[in-house]
Scaffold this active site. Structure first.
Site, mmCIF file in Angstrom:
data_model
loop_
_atom_site.group_PDB
_atom_site.id
_atom_site.type_symbol
_atom_site.label_atom_id
_atom_site.label_comp_id
_atom_site.label_asym_id
_atom_site.label_seq_id
_atom_site.Cartn_x
_atom_site.Cartn_y
_atom_site.Cartn_z
ATOM 1 N N GLY A 1 48.246 33.487 50.498
ATOM 2 C CA GLY A 1 49.199 33.891 49.471
ATOM 3 C C GLY A 1 50.599 34.103 50.004
ATOM 4 O O GLY A 1 51.492 34.495 49.262
ATOM 5 N N VAL B 1 47.248 28.829 44.360
ATOM 6 C CA VAL B 1 46.234 29.388 45.256
ATOM 7 C C VAL B 1 46.463 28.814 46.648
ATOM 8 O O VAL B 1 46.606 27.604 46.813
ATOM 9 C CB VAL B 1 44.805 29.029 44.776
ATOM 10 C CG1 VAL B 1 43.761 29.573 45.739
ATOM 11 C CG2 VAL B 1 44.559 29.561 43.364
ATOM 12 N N CYS B 2 46.500 29.709 47.631
ATOM 13 C CA CYS B 2 46.619 29.234 49.013
ATOM 14 C C CYS B 2 45.717 30.086 49.901
ATOM 15 O O CYS B 2 44.989 30.938 49.408
ATOM 16 C CB CYS B 2 48.067 29.250 49.478
ATOM 17 S SG CYS B 2 48.770 30.883 49.662
ATOM 18 N N ALA B 3 45.782 29.857 51.181
ATOM 19 C CA ALA B 3 44.882 30.544 52.106
ATOM 20 C C ALA B 3 45.115 32.062 52.097
ATOM 21 O O ALA B 3 44.185 32.826 51.942
ATOM 22 C CB ALA B 3 45.026 29.967 53.506
#
Length: 108
Positions: free
Chosen positions: A14, A10-12
């Site tokens: 993707g 999961v990131c800000a």
């Protein structure tokens, strides 16, 4: 036959994490690990958690502030969550991040 391992990053947005996914997939292939590794933005994560059986969630350093939120959501489901090591993320070290995911999964 061992089941496939599913790892969600999961990131800000993707985006930056998709390169890390590619490196992790290469490391998994080298280790002959059947893995489904994918990256999503934090806003998309709930939908995927509902759709897939996920073995662990790794948070990109840029969303580390969301760790408690993810822990409270994932703990009842028995899904371990951790923050990707900052230097491994910066170096896009797929092998080390895969090892982190594997140790999370084996510890659950």
């Amino acid at each position: 036959m061992p089941k496939q391992t599913t790892i969600m990053l999961v990131c800000a947005a993707g985006m930056s994490t998709s390169l890390l996914v590619t490196k992790m997939e290469a490391a998994a292939k080298q280790q002959e690990l059947d893995a489904d590794i994918f990256a999503v933005s934090a806003s998309e994560s709930d939908n995927l958690l509902a759709q897939k059986e996920i073995d662990c969630v790794l948070l990109g350093p840029q969303v580390r502030f969301m760790q408690k939120q993810f822990e409270s959501k994932l703990e009842p489901l028995g899904i371990p969550v951790a923050i990707i090591n900052m230097s491994d993320y910066g170096m896009m070290n797929g092998e080390k991040v895969l090892a982190q995911a594997k140790s999370l999964i084996s510890g659950k």
